[in-house]
Design an enzyme around this catalytic site. Structure first.
Site, PDB file in Angstrom:
ATOM      1  N   GLU A  44      25.086  12.412 -56.822  1.00  0.00           N
ATOM      2  CA  GLU A  44      23.663  12.498 -56.511  1.00  0.00           C
ATOM      3  C   GLU A  44      23.226  13.944 -56.240  1.00  0.00           C
ATOM      4  O   GLU A  44      22.225  14.183 -55.581  1.00  0.00           O
ATOM      5  CB  GLU A  44      23.329  11.577 -55.330  1.00  0.00           C
ATOM      6  CG  GLU A  44      23.534  10.115 -55.695  1.00  0.00           C
ATOM      7  CD  GLU A  44      23.809   9.191 -54.527  1.00  0.00           C
ATOM      8  OE1 GLU A  44      23.858   7.963 -54.753  1.00  0.00           O
ATOM      9  OE2 GLU A  44      23.992   9.677 -53.399  1.00  0.00           O
ATOM     10  N   ASP A  96      29.508   7.624 -48.698  1.00  0.00           N
ATOM     11  CA  ASP A  96      28.477   7.240 -47.740  1.00  0.00           C
ATOM     12  C   ASP A  96      29.145   6.966 -46.391  1.00  0.00           C
ATOM     13  O   ASP A  96      30.212   6.346 -46.338  1.00  0.00           O
ATOM     14  CB  ASP A  96      27.797   5.937 -48.165  1.00  0.00           C
ATOM     15  CG  ASP A  96      26.659   6.132 -49.146  1.00  0.00           C
ATOM     16  OD1 ASP A  96      26.409   7.277 -49.544  1.00  0.00           O
ATOM     17  OD2 ASP A  96      26.044   5.119 -49.526  1.00  0.00           O
ATOM     18  N   HIS A 146      25.747  10.993 -46.166  1.00  0.00           N
ATOM     19  CA  HIS A 146      27.027  11.294 -46.796  1.00  0.00           C
ATOM     20  C   HIS A 146      27.934  12.091 -45.872  1.00  0.00           C
ATOM     21  O   HIS A 146      27.467  12.770 -44.953  1.00  0.00           O
ATOM     22  CB  HIS A 146      26.816  12.101 -48.079  1.00  0.00           C
ATOM     23  CG  HIS A 146      26.121  11.353 -49.167  1.00  0.00           C
ATOM     24  ND1 HIS A 146      25.277  11.967 -50.079  1.00  0.00           N
ATOM     25  CD2 HIS A 146      26.132  10.035 -49.503  1.00  0.00           C
ATOM     26  CE1 HIS A 146      24.800  11.058 -50.929  1.00  0.00           C
ATOM     27  NE2 HIS A 146      25.305   9.882 -50.597  1.00  0.00           N
TER      28      HIS A 146
END
Length: 598
Positions: free
Chosen positions: A345, A369, A535
């Site tokens: 991401e 995550d 994260h």
């Protein structure tokens, strides 16, 4: 599986450590009596560091010793010229005796510096150390002070254990600082789903890390796939290796969302091409010159990068999970090799956190995550199982798509215990075991409309681990948080119940931070509650103290950590900013001295 020899993938040479033997400059007896002892001290430090350190790329660390002892400004200047010519990225000044502090000190404002003043009674090395620390503080050039706890005899050429620890901690952090300077972060795409970490802040990279940011649009992947701008021979090799070593697991998609076998086979082909292309974009590929693509062959000299993926890419093309997982791992179809650092991401801040861990350890990193805190009561309610051992007070579920390196399976070993080793220590059998512990599942098309393949594994328990995260705060700047802890095992049935409550196609690490009963580490819940972003980057080993030293060199304060006080090692002047309140002192010192490259 072959083991690739260490190599430097980027432009320039790896940084070297400069050793500066400082000496009392008075002739006619004083200097002459110290020459051999002082230069010997420099040599033993150089030999010790060279024998115990490697760069993250696996190459040996070289030390450069000044041509002569440094008794005054002329010799200091001559040493600075030599260090610049030799590519020195950090310096360590050593002396057994008194020297003229401001005349012999390292004045380069851009390189980390430390001073070891010998603790002996025959000569006042400690007096020089104190004097030169005052000079560093007054001139705004923070330096690390190294002083052995126990008195040594004159002529003792051993390095005490506590001095060894500080030399290694300083050197590892300093090498990481120097390794980043002049390199690039490659942003492949833009902001993913509004994630703040993927709003790539170029001034941060330039001012704090000495890095540049390169940006490309994800259409570059489509361009290179459509026009076959990749090595076709390596593509065939990579695809065959993938089919042989990446077993497919259960397709969790509902019938109406399943992709056809033909689509899934195409997804594998695209996934392998994406991995080749991302690598070539980062570090270049001379093979492309032979194919007529000289510009594309250069790459972007990227030490780290990130891929946006969601959603503009993944709504139409296969996801980047395979690309990220394989490149972040320590092995692929080319054999065992240095991991690439790629953030999912395009979360550049987590990418930097991963980069810190990799440069300090030489090992692959887990991107995840910080998904869920499971309390003992919640686990008991859902599964009927009572958490125990290290997990007794709750666990964190670390899980995400692609970028968790397959090293994170824990199938490597050190001293008979599960580990994630520096890549050059991994055996072919261990790499194969990591592959065999991983299954690949069709991407959930509710998330990834373009399909793709996601890796799934469970990290073995019992590994010491450090989770960290760099955050940017308006008005404050960058700040780091660190949590040392361990991976833990759960019974299969318990894991399956908890894992399948979320996306079951992704890697899972059950993590327990070390709690203290007070403050931000009062309990596991408090750690989760105060984590600064969605994260975290997870490294093998308890490396929190190394991260703290690294952050202080970059002038990045640490606002949350559970590292024992006696292991914290920052520049000597930090105590002047509030010795009784070390966290506040860290913030004040970093603000006072400002970014390293500002």
């Amino acid at each position: 599986m072959n083991i690739n020899p260490p190599q430097n993938r980027l432009s320039g040479s790896p940084p070297k450590i400069g050793i500066r033997p400082a000496i009392d400059g008075r002739r006619q007896g004083v200097r002459e009596s110290l020459e051999e002892t002082t230069m010997t001290m420099a040599r033993i430090v150089a030999d010790f560091l060279s024998a115990n350190l490697r760069h993250a790329n696996g190459l040996p660390v070289e030390c450069v010793i000044a041509d002569s002892c440094i008794g005054g400004v002329k010799e200091a200047a001559e040493t600075a010229v030599k260090f610049q010519r030799e590519g020195v990225g950090l310096s360590i000044t050593v002396t057994p005796a008194w020297c003229y502090g401001s005349e012999t000190m390292d004045m380069d404002p851009l390189i980390p510096k430390a001073v070891w003043g010998f603790n002996g009674t025959e000569r006042p090395g400690a007096v020089y150390l104190a004097a030169v620390m005052a000079a560093h503080a007054q001139k705004g050039l923070p330096a690390f002070s190294i002083y052995g706890r126990d008195v040594q005899d004159s002529g003792d050429t051993t390095i005490p254990a506590d001095v060894q620890e500080k030399l290694l901690r300083f050197a590892k952090a300093g090498l990481a600082v120097a390794a980043m300077r002049g390199q690039s972060y490659l942003a492949m795409g833009g902001v993913s789903m509004g994630i703040a970490g993927s709003i790539v802040d170029q001034p941060f990279f330039e001012s704090y890390l000495g890095m540049r940011v390169e940006t490309i649009d994800m259409t570059e992947f489509a361009h290179r796939m459509d026009q076959a701008i990749y090595d076709p021979d390596e593509y065939e090799k990579g695809l065959a290796w993938t089919k042989a070593n990446c077993p497919e697991g259960k397709d969790y998609n509902s019938p109406q969302h399943k992709r056809t076998r033909e689509q899934q086979d195409s997804d594998w082909e695209v996934s392998v091409k994406m991995a080749l292309i991302a690598r070539d974009l980062m570090v270049g590929n001379p093979r492309l010159v032979e194919l007529g693509y000289a510009e594309e062959a250069n790459g972007h000299n990227a030490l780290a990068g990130g891929f946006q993926g969601q959603r503009q890419w993944t709504d139409y093309y296969p996801n980047g999970d395979y690309m990220e997982a394989i490149l972040n791992s320590s092995f692929d179809w080319t054999g065992i090799r240095q991991p690439y650092i790629i953030a999912t991401e395009n979360d550049a801040l987590n990418g930097v956190s991963m980069l810190f861990g990799h440069l300090l350890t030489g090992a692959a990193q887990i991107f995840a995550d910080v998904r869920t805190y499971w309390s003992p009561d919640a686990v008991k309610r859902v599964t009927g199982y009572q958490l125990n051992g290290r997990a007794a007070n709750g666990i964190l579920h670390l899980i995400n798509s692609g970028p968790a390196a397959l090293d994170g399976t824990g199938q490597q070993a050190q001293n008979g215990q599960p580990a994630m080793k520096p890549w050059w220590e991994i055996t072919p059998a261990e790499a194969q075991a990591c592959l065999e512990a991983t299954t690949w599942h069709a991407g959930m098309t509710e998330y990834f409309r373009g399909g793709g393949w996601s890796s799934k594994f469970r990290t073995r328990g019992g590994m010491p681990m450090t989770m960290c995260r760099l955050n940017l705060i308006k008005g404050l700047g960058p700040a780091l948080q660190i949590a040392e802890g361990w991976s833990v095992d759960l019974p299969d049935a318990v894991h399956e119940v908890l894992d399948e409550r979320t996306n079951p196609t992704w890697p899972t690490t059950w993590f327990v931070p070390r709690t203290t009963g007070a403050g931000l580490f009062r309990d596991v819940y408090t750690v989760m509650s105060n984590w600064g972003a969605n994260h975290g980057a997870i490294a093998y080993g308890h490396i929190g103290a190394d991260l703290i030293s690294l952050a202080s060199m970059l002038r990045i304060p640490v606002y949350m950590h559970n590292v024992p006080d006696e292991q914290v090692f920052r520049p000597h002047v930090w105590t002047a900013f509030g010795a009784m309140e070390p966290t506040g002192a860290d913030f004040r010192a970093c603000a006072n001295f400002g970014p390293l490259y500002s």
